[in-house]
Scaffold this active site. Structure first.
Site, mmCIF file in Angstrom:
data_model
loop_
_atom_site.group_PDB
_atom_site.id
_atom_site.type_symbol
_atom_site.label_atom_id
_atom_site.label_comp_id
_atom_site.label_asym_id
_atom_site.label_seq_id
_atom_site.Cartn_x
_atom_site.Cartn_y
_atom_site.Cartn_z
ATOM 1 N N CYS A 114 2.071 -38.023 18.341
ATOM 2 C CA CYS A 114 2.025 -39.193 17.446
ATOM 3 C C CYS A 114 0.605 -39.724 17.271
ATOM 4 O O CYS A 114 0.340 -40.514 16.368
ATOM 5 C CB CYS A 114 2.946 -40.292 17.957
ATOM 6 S SG CYS A 114 4.659 -39.769 17.985
ATOM 7 N N HIS A 259 1.294 -46.447 13.646
ATOM 8 C CA HIS A 259 2.164 -45.287 13.727
ATOM 9 C C HIS A 259 3.603 -45.794 13.676
ATOM 10 O O HIS A 259 3.965 -46.744 14.370
ATOM 11 C CB HIS A 259 1.913 -44.521 15.026
ATOM 12 C CG HIS A 259 3.033 -43.597 15.381
ATOM 13 N ND1 HIS A 259 3.506 -42.657 14.496
ATOM 14 C CD2 HIS A 259 3.810 -43.501 16.490
ATOM 15 C CE1 HIS A 259 4.512 -42.015 15.065
ATOM 16 N NE2 HIS A 259 4.725 -42.503 16.273
ATOM 17 N N ASN A 289 10.515 -41.640 11.886
ATOM 18 C CA ASN A 289 9.274 -41.414 12.627
ATOM 19 C C ASN A 289 8.829 -39.967 12.372
ATOM 20 O O ASN A 289 9.483 -39.032 12.823
ATOM 21 C CB ASN A 289 9.547 -41.662 14.120
ATOM 22 C CG ASN A 289 8.344 -41.434 15.004
ATOM 23 O OD1 ASN A 289 7.421 -40.718 14.643
ATOM 24 N ND2 ASN A 289 8.370 -42.035 16.179
HETATM 25 O O1 UT7 Z 1 6.726 -41.991 18.227
HETATM 26 C C1 UT7 Z 1 6.548 -41.574 19.542
HETATM 27 C C2 UT7 Z 1 6.844 -42.607 20.481
HETATM 28 N N1 UT7 Z 1 8.250 -42.935 20.471
HETATM 29 C C3 UT7 Z 1 8.594 -44.204 20.541
HETATM 30 O O2 UT7 Z 1 7.741 -45.053 20.514
HETATM 31 C C4 UT7 Z 1 10.051 -44.533 20.722
HETATM 32 C C5 UT7 Z 1 10.160 -45.647 21.720
HETATM 33 N N2 UT7 Z 1 11.513 -45.941 22.117
HETATM 34 C C6 UT7 Z 1 12.454 -46.414 21.288
HETATM 35 O O3 UT7 Z 1 12.221 -46.523 20.109
HETATM 36 C C7 UT7 Z 1 13.760 -46.881 21.871
HETATM 37 O O4 UT7 Z 1 13.681 -46.814 23.273
HETATM 38 C C8 UT7 Z 1 14.993 -46.101 21.374
HETATM 39 C C9 UT7 Z 1 15.242 -46.380 19.912
HETATM 40 C C10 UT7 Z 1 14.815 -44.609 21.609
HETATM 41 C C11 UT7 Z 1 16.225 -46.530 22.142
HETATM 42 O O5 UT7 Z 1 16.417 -47.910 21.975
HETATM 43 P P1 UT7 Z 1 16.681 -48.840 23.227
HETATM 44 O O6 UT7 Z 1 16.865 -50.180 22.694
HETATM 45 O O7 UT7 Z 1 15.553 -48.594 24.190
HETATM 46 O O8 UT7 Z 1 18.044 -48.301 23.761
HETATM 47 P P2 UT7 Z 1 18.378 -47.685 25.203
HETATM 48 O O9 UT7 Z 1 17.744 -46.327 25.333
HETATM 49 O O10 UT7 Z 1 18.071 -48.716 26.241
HETATM 50 O O11 UT7 Z 1 19.905 -47.486 25.085
HETATM 51 C C12 UT7 Z 1 20.796 -48.597 24.987
HETATM 52 C C13 UT7 Z 1 22.207 -48.065 24.827
HETATM 53 C C14 UT7 Z 1 22.571 -47.002 25.844
HETATM 54 O O12 UT7 Z 1 23.926 -47.158 26.172
HETATM 55 P P3 UT7 Z 1 24.343 -47.910 27.535
HETATM 56 O O13 UT7 Z 1 23.742 -47.103 28.646
HETATM 57 O O14 UT7 Z 1 23.788 -49.289 27.429
HETATM 58 O O15 UT7 Z 1 25.838 -47.855 27.506
HETATM 59 C C15 UT7 Z 1 22.417 -45.711 25.082
HETATM 60 O O16 UT7 Z 1 23.229 -44.675 25.561
HETATM 61 O O17 UT7 Z 1 22.331 -47.445 23.534
HETATM 62 C C16 UT7 Z 1 22.837 -46.115 23.705
HETATM 63 N N3 UT7 Z 1 22.264 -45.280 22.656
HETATM 64 C C17 UT7 Z 1 22.828 -45.188 21.441
HETATM 65 N N4 UT7 Z 1 23.911 -45.751 20.909
HETATM 66 C C18 UT7 Z 1 24.195 -45.461 19.629
HETATM 67 C C19 UT7 Z 1 21.142 -44.535 22.677
HETATM 68 N N5 UT7 Z 1 20.964 -43.947 21.485
HETATM 69 C C20 UT7 Z 1 22.000 -44.335 20.712
HETATM 70 C C21 UT7 Z 1 22.358 -44.072 19.371
HETATM 71 N N6 UT7 Z 1 23.464 -44.654 18.878
HETATM 72 N N7 UT7 Z 1 21.620 -43.269 18.565
#
Ligand code: UT7
Length: 332
Positions: A114, A259, A289
């Protein structure tokens, strides 16, 4: 003293639009979750047989060259940023050169994920500043949809990433205070495995096994929370680093194009800097992204819409896998 300036920008988006509703059919996710956690409504996925990482970059590069009023034969070097090249080797820069109908100039690929655009821009800028080259093409392109697991197991990554390409043409000039004012590059390999694709790499005697296909270790892995937490800190650091290098303050900025990692990260940056809506540009909502291509894609779009204008002071911070991060400060 030589400086570099951007004289042309171009972009290419594959025609295949994939909405959140399309993804709902493939995995346990919802449009509401994706929009709330990422801000993304749709992204583009490439069409096999039509698009490749290099071919998309060639299209974007042709547009950038035309807008720069430059022929491909006037280029001295091509610097290409991608994490998803056509081939394991060679890189994409020679392929774009071939597709542009030229040969014999310098060509290199940058692996900074990225941070790819910032690193590539920095390399191109330094070539020009030292007097080594006059005209350099920076091409950024990604096809990521075919390394995403479009199922519930891969959903945290599958909903974020998209395909696309964008290029900028840099040329030498001598007007101080204009063009690429500075680039600021960083990395910390401590966190390399927080966002990576383990296989097929060179660590194992057999690079790809049925087990790797089965357990998903030939797919990208991301510890989303860890990446998010580091990203928000590093984004702010490199914006201030760029400003301080020139004794500018936040008020001097006309536009920030971060980004496009996650709209929540962009919103955090905006809020921390106290920027009004018109001073930050995001397009992750419509393209997802696109990793190395994300900043130049957003720049090109902002320029086409008349939002990014000549004379503006632009800051472009980035953060991603490596971890790598960086920023460029550009007087357009
Ligand atoms: O560009 C390169 C760098 N990348 C980034 O900067 C990305 C940085 N990270 C993020 O954007 C976020 O961490 C994500 C979008 C990937 C995830 O969002 P989050 O708010 O951090 O969610 P989480 O990983 O803490 O997950 C929360 C819940 C989990 O369920 P439980 O354990 O609370 O029951 C996940 O399993 O959301 C669940 N989950 C989803 N649910 C529906 C994870 N992905 C999904 C999904 N749809 N696609």
């Amino acid at each position: 003293m030589f400086l570099s300036k951007i004289v042309g920008m171009g972009m290419y988006l594959p025609e295949n639009v994939v909405t959140n509703q399309d993804l709902e059919k493939l995995m346990d996710t919802t449009d509401a979750w994706i929009v709330e956690r990422t801000g993304i409504h749709q992204r583009r996925f490439f069409t096999e047989g039509k698009d490749t990482t290099a071919s998309m970059a060639t299209e974007a590069s042709r547009m950038a060259l035309e807008r720069a009023g430059m022929r491909p034969s006037q280029l001295d070097a091509i610097v290409f940023a991608t994490l998803s090249p056509d081939y394991y080797f060679p890189g994409c820069a020679p392929l774009v050169m071939r597709d542009l109908g030229i040969s014999g100039i310098a060509a290199l690929d940058i692996r900074a994920q990225c941070g790819g655009f910032i690193y590539a821009l920095s390399v191109a800028d330094q070539y020009i500043r030292t007097g080594m080259y006059k005209n350099v093409l920076v091409a950024c392109s990604e096809i990521q949809s075919n390394i995403l697991e479009l199922s519930t197991r891969g959903r945290n990554m599958a909903v974020i990433f998209g395909d696309g390409a964008a290029s900028v043409v840099l040329t030498r000039h001598e007007e101080q205070g204009k063009g690429v004012l500075s680039t600021h590059l960083h990395a910390d390999g401590t966190y390399a495995e927080e966002l990576y694709m383990p296989h097929p790499g060179s660590r194992r005697k057999v690079r790809l096994t049925p087990e790797m296909l089965e357990d998903g270790s030939m797919l990208p892995y991301m510890n989303g929370n860890a990446v998010f937490k580091h990203a928000v800190v590093r984004f702010m650091e490199v914006i201030y680093e760029a400003l301080e290098a020139h004794n500018f303050s936040v008020q001097d900025l006309d536009l920030v194009i971060p980004h496009q990692a996650n709209l929540r990260i962009s919103n955090y940056i905006q809020q921390q800097l106290g920027l009004p809506d018109e001073k930050i540009y995001n397009n992750i909502q419509w393209v997802g992204n696109t990793t190395a291509a994300s900043i130049p894609l957003a720049m090109c779009e902002a320029w086409e819409k008349g939002i990014l204008k000549p004379g503006m002071l632009l800051c472009t911070p980035a953060f991603g896998s490596g971890f790598v991060w960086g920023s460029a400060l550009i007087r357009m």
